[in-house]
Design a protein around this motif. Sequence first.
Motif, PDB file in Angstrom:
ATOM      1  N   ALA A   1       0.829  -1.206   0.000  1.00 31.03           N
ATOM      2  CA  ALA A   1       0.000   0.000   0.000  1.00 31.03           C
ATOM      3  C   ALA A   1       0.862   1.254   0.000  1.00 31.03           C
ATOM      4  O   ALA A   1       0.539   2.246  -0.672  1.00 31.03           O
ATOM      5  CB  ALA A   1      -0.925  -0.005   1.215  1.00 31.03           C
ATOM      6  N   ALA A   2       1.981   1.215   0.733  1.00 28.95           N
ATOM      7  CA  ALA A   2       2.883   2.361   0.773  1.00 28.95           C
ATOM      8  C   ALA A   2       3.530   2.609  -0.591  1.00 28.95           C
ATOM      9  O   ALA A   2       3.899   3.743  -0.914  1.00 28.95           O
ATOM     10  CB  ALA A   2       3.957   2.136   1.824  1.00 28.95           C
ATOM     11  N   MET A   3       3.640   1.568  -1.391  1.00 27.12           N
ATOM     12  CA  MET A   3       4.215   1.694  -2.736  1.00 27.12           C
ATOM     13  C   MET A   3       3.181   2.181  -3.750  1.00 27.12           C
ATOM     14  O   MET A   3       3.504   2.339  -4.929  1.00 27.12           O
ATOM     15  CB  MET A   3       4.778   0.339  -3.180  1.00 27.12           C
ATOM     16  N   GLY A   4       1.944   2.374  -3.290  1.00 27.67           N
ATOM     17  CA  GLY A   4       0.907   2.864  -4.190  1.00 27.67           C
ATOM     18  C   GLY A   4       0.036   1.787  -4.793  1.00 27.67           C
ATOM     19  O   GLY A   4      -0.807   2.076  -5.651  1.00 27.67           O
ATOM     20  N   ILE A   5       0.213   0.534  -4.366  1.00 25.85           N
ATOM     21  CA  ILE A   5      -0.605  -0.566  -4.875  1.00 25.85           C
ATOM     22  C   ILE A   5      -1.962  -0.556  -4.179  1.00 25.85           C
ATOM     23  O   ILE A   5      -2.037  -0.429  -2.959  1.00 25.85           O
ATOM     24  CB  ILE A   5       0.100  -1.918  -4.657  1.00 25.85           C
ATOM     25  N   ARG A   6      -3.020  -0.682  -4.932  1.00 28.47           N
ATOM     26  CA  ARG A   6      -4.364  -0.742  -4.362  1.00 28.47           C
ATOM     27  C   ARG A   6      -4.625  -2.163  -3.866  1.00 28.47           C
ATOM     28  O   ARG A   6      -5.101  -3.025  -4.608  1.00 28.47           O
ATOM     29  CB  ARG A   6      -5.391  -0.319  -5.394  1.00 28.47           C
TER      30      ARG A   6
END
Length: 275
Positions: free
Chosen positions: A156-161
Amino acid sequence: MTLDHLFFTGLNVLLAWSVYVALLTGSLSFAQGAFMAMGCYGAGVLTVKFGLPLLPATLLAAVGAAVIAAVIGYPALRLRGIYLILVTLGMTFCVRVLLENVDYVGGVSGFGGMVGADLQAVLMAVVIVGALLFWLSRSPLQRIFDAVREDDRVAAAMGIRVTQIRLLGFAAGAAIAAVAGSLYGHYMNFVRPENFDVLLSVYVVLYVVLGGVNNLWGPLLGATVMTLLPEYFRVLADWRPTVFGLAILILLLFRPEGLLSFRTRTSRAKKATAP
């Protein structure tokens, strides 16, 4: 070995892969009995009541099961561990009870008149699903699945939903199970709600665990062994369930990672970067 054995081997491989797809994102589903029933009854209504050919009926039933899985999975996949297992088991139980009380599809008496599936159909489905999963294992999407499974907070921190990715795996597994259900119903010609009980879902998960959960071929091997091996124990008569259960127990004790297990690319990357 008969044609029936080969058909049900292919069918169980599809069901095992339906669990494997959800596991790719870290979600253990015991709802395969429910999704299989949706595919069986959904495609059965389309072919028997509306005269639709088997192929489009199966595809529509698979899409319908995927949509239902996405709707139910949106709140359910926020749970973890035993809570998610209980929710998916409850889903299978609820679908069975619902089918028992719907007279349009026969209720407890069952639903029949479905024809058209054979060994060639199930083998074609296995080849197509296997090819898609093999493509997935070589695609960038696999790395996203790996990231969500390994640590959803980092993902999530990497931008993955994370929620959407889990829903994708869950819905894809539902669609595969629905295809298996459609083929099962149109091969057997007659089904009852009791054919899709909770025990079926437990067996399907066992196929994956015994075969190996971290690669595409483990579920295939596990489903094949678990389908065919009991037939070779028939000579043991009444002792067959005991011996078969002991064989499974010994395998789990001495090979807990499954019959066919090797490190994923994520695991290799972690080892390579470790100090």
